[in-house]
Scaffold this active site. Structure first.
Site, short mmCIF file in Angstrom:
data_model
loop_
_atom_site.label_atom_id
_atom_site.label_comp_id
_atom_site.label_asym_id
_atom_site.label_seq_id
_atom_site.Cartn_x
_atom_site.Cartn_y
_atom_site.Cartn_z
N SER A 1 -18.17 4.90 -66.26
CA SER A 1 -17.30 3.77 -66.58
C SER A 1 -16.71 3.29 -65.26
O SER A 1 -16.13 4.09 -64.52
CB SER A 1 -16.19 4.22 -67.53
OG SER A 1 -15.61 3.10 -68.15
N GLU A 2 -16.87 2.00 -64.94
CA GLU A 2 -16.52 1.55 -63.59
C GLU A 2 -15.02 1.60 -63.31
O GLU A 2 -14.60 1.46 -62.18
CB GLU A 2 -17.11 0.16 -63.29
CG GLU A 2 -16.60 -0.98 -64.12
CD GLU A 2 -17.52 -1.29 -65.30
OE1 GLU A 2 -18.18 -0.34 -65.81
OE2 GLU A 2 -17.56 -2.45 -65.73
N ASN A 3 -14.21 1.80 -64.35
CA ASN A 3 -12.78 1.98 -64.09
C ASN A 3 -12.45 3.42 -63.71
O ASN A 3 -11.28 3.77 -63.61
CB ASN A 3 -11.95 1.52 -65.30
CG ASN A 3 -12.34 2.20 -66.58
OD1 ASN A 3 -13.53 2.39 -66.85
ND2 ASN A 3 -11.38 2.56 -67.39
#
Lengths: 238, 219
Positions: free
Chosen positions: B48-50
């Site tokens: 998840s890019e967060n």
């Protein structure tokens, strides 16, 4: 070195906030945002702010509070989809907006804090984002130059911190907080748990205290959830 | 109107792109659903890019954590062996070519592998999020989309009309009608969906299609 203050208001007073300043605000969506400092910034009444933050909050929470009072002149963001106030002010021309690809956004801030004025990235090559920017070919592949980003003031949220400003984040609430803490002239951190110096294992510090000018325990945390998503009891995955 | 089943069909076919040992980033919306079809026993780590490697299932009611969300801001859980990191670390692993595969949605795609999925001129633009970095950095880019627009026009084009998210970045396109690979001489038609003929795909596609050894009705 005790950097602790009692309240968000006191911290902003010591930071000498003023109209027209540029402020970095940590968080992804409503996750890991400095809720107490945002509310105090609203209450301070400062205007014409340029705010550098991944998103713009929702209508009645997070940075949405500062949009409601029209204290923000310009946003530098990667995605602003959740906010109707934002859309209205952008469309009527009262709010400026600069979109930055999210990885470029993170790296521009990291670079800004690390003394790197510019760097080359493949993201955005051949798109409107690269228009007017220098491009170069390295090893046969094209890259676009992006500039390091800095601000006058950074507001971050961590789960835990000590009075020396050492910070520990929790889960995905870390997001942009660590790099933003490094990229301003003055950084204020708010935490859920404020420890005495020496209580945090030095091996587990995420943001070393050198980057933090003031630290406070947030008065209260709502920690609102944007998209509550569940799986049924006993149900399948996802 | 496209039925829910056509979406499910795309998602199920897209899940076949996963391989054991892959680190994968699934885009917001339809691509997120691919996680539902990871075969039992296959080891895939979702990024998840967060700031998370190891996305688990959505939480049970009452077990949501405000500090734990995916890039679509949905509450999620973490898998055993997960790790958290900052956004700059996250995009370093994306840009640095460490993510094996990303599956993303599209508004338009074209025969050169150009992708448009972030803005329509004249409309309120919400932002590109991490899409430009993902398509520029992931080792393999697969696009999932409906083949045609609501007005019947093709979304698989000779040249995208909307502003690009990435230039020459797409490897494979999976639609409700067909699976196609982006190659130098055009889109190679690999598979058609159940009940779809090569002729149907040709009619629905504006891009140059190269038809050779097509598997019919595979999904």
């Amino acid at each position: 070195m005790d950097k602790s203050v009692k309240t968000a208001k006191e911290a902003l007073g010591k930071a000498k906030i003023k109209d027209g300043m540029t402020v970095m605000v940590g968080g992804f969506g409503l996750c890991g945002i400095p809720e107490n400092l945002i509310a105090a910034l609203r209450d301070s009444g400062v205007k014409n702010l340029t705010v550098i933050s991944n998103n713009a909050g929702v209508d009645d929470f997070g940075l949405g509070l500062l949009l409601e009072t029209r204290q923000i002149k310009k946003m530098v963001s990667t995605y602003v989809g959740e906010n109707a106030t934002f859309e209205k002010q952008f469309l009527d021309g009262s709010l400026e907006l600069e979109f930055v690809p999210q990885g470029t956004f993170a790296e521009r801030i990291r670079a800004g804090g690390a003394g790197i004025p510019a760097f080359f990235t493949p993201a955005g090559v051949g798109t409107v984002i690269a228009e007017g920017k220098e491009t170069r070919v390295f090893n046969g592949k094209e890259y676009v130059m992006e500039r390091g980003l800095r601000a006058d003031l950074t507001l971050v949220k961590a789960y835990r911190g000590d009075k020396a400003g050492n910070l520990v984040y929790r889960k995905t609430a870390r997001n942009f907080n660590p790099m933003m803490a490094t990229a301003s002239d003055f950084t204020i951190a708010e935490v859920e748990q404020l420890d005495e110096i020496g209580q945090i294992d030095p091996d587990f510090v995420h943001t070393p205290g050198i980057y933090v000018d003031l630290i406070l325990k947030g008065e209260k945390y709502e920690k609102r959830i944007e998209q509550r998503t569940n799986r049924p009891k006993g149900g399948a995955r996802a | 109107m496209k039925s829910e089943s056509s979406k499910e069909r795309i998602v199920q076919r897209a899940a076949l792109e996963l391989k054991s040992g892959y680190y994968v980033n699934l885009g917001i919306g339809m691509p997120t659903l691919v996680a539902n079809y990871i075969p039992e026993g296959m080891e895939v780590v979702l990024q998840s890019e967060n700031g998370l490697l190891g996305i688990g299932p959505f939480p049970y009611e009452g077990e949501e954590e405000p500090d734990l969300i995916n890039a679509g801001k949905q509450t999620i859980t973490e898998t055993r062996g997960a790790s958290y990191f900052s956004s700059s670390d996250s995009f370093a692993m994306i840009r640095g070519g460490h993510v094996d595969l990303t599956i993303l949605g599209a508004m338009e795609v074209d025969q050169e592998g150009n992708l448009a999925n972030w803005m329509i001129p004249g409309k309120m633009v919400k932002g590109m999020g991490g899409a430009m970095d993902l398509v520029a950095g992931a080792k393999r880019v697969v696009v999932t989309m409906q083949h045609g627009a609501k007005d019947g026009s093709s979304k698989v084009l000779k040249k995208c009309t909307l502003p690009f998210t990435g230039k020459k970045v797409v490897h494979r396109i999976i639609t409700d009608l067909a699976v196609m690979d982006v190659m130098p001489d055009g889109l190679h038609l690999l598979e058609t969906a159940l009940g779809v003929s090569v002729e149907d795909v040709k009619k629905a596609t504006e891009a140059k299609l190269v038809v050779n050894n097509v598997k019919i009705g595979t999904y």
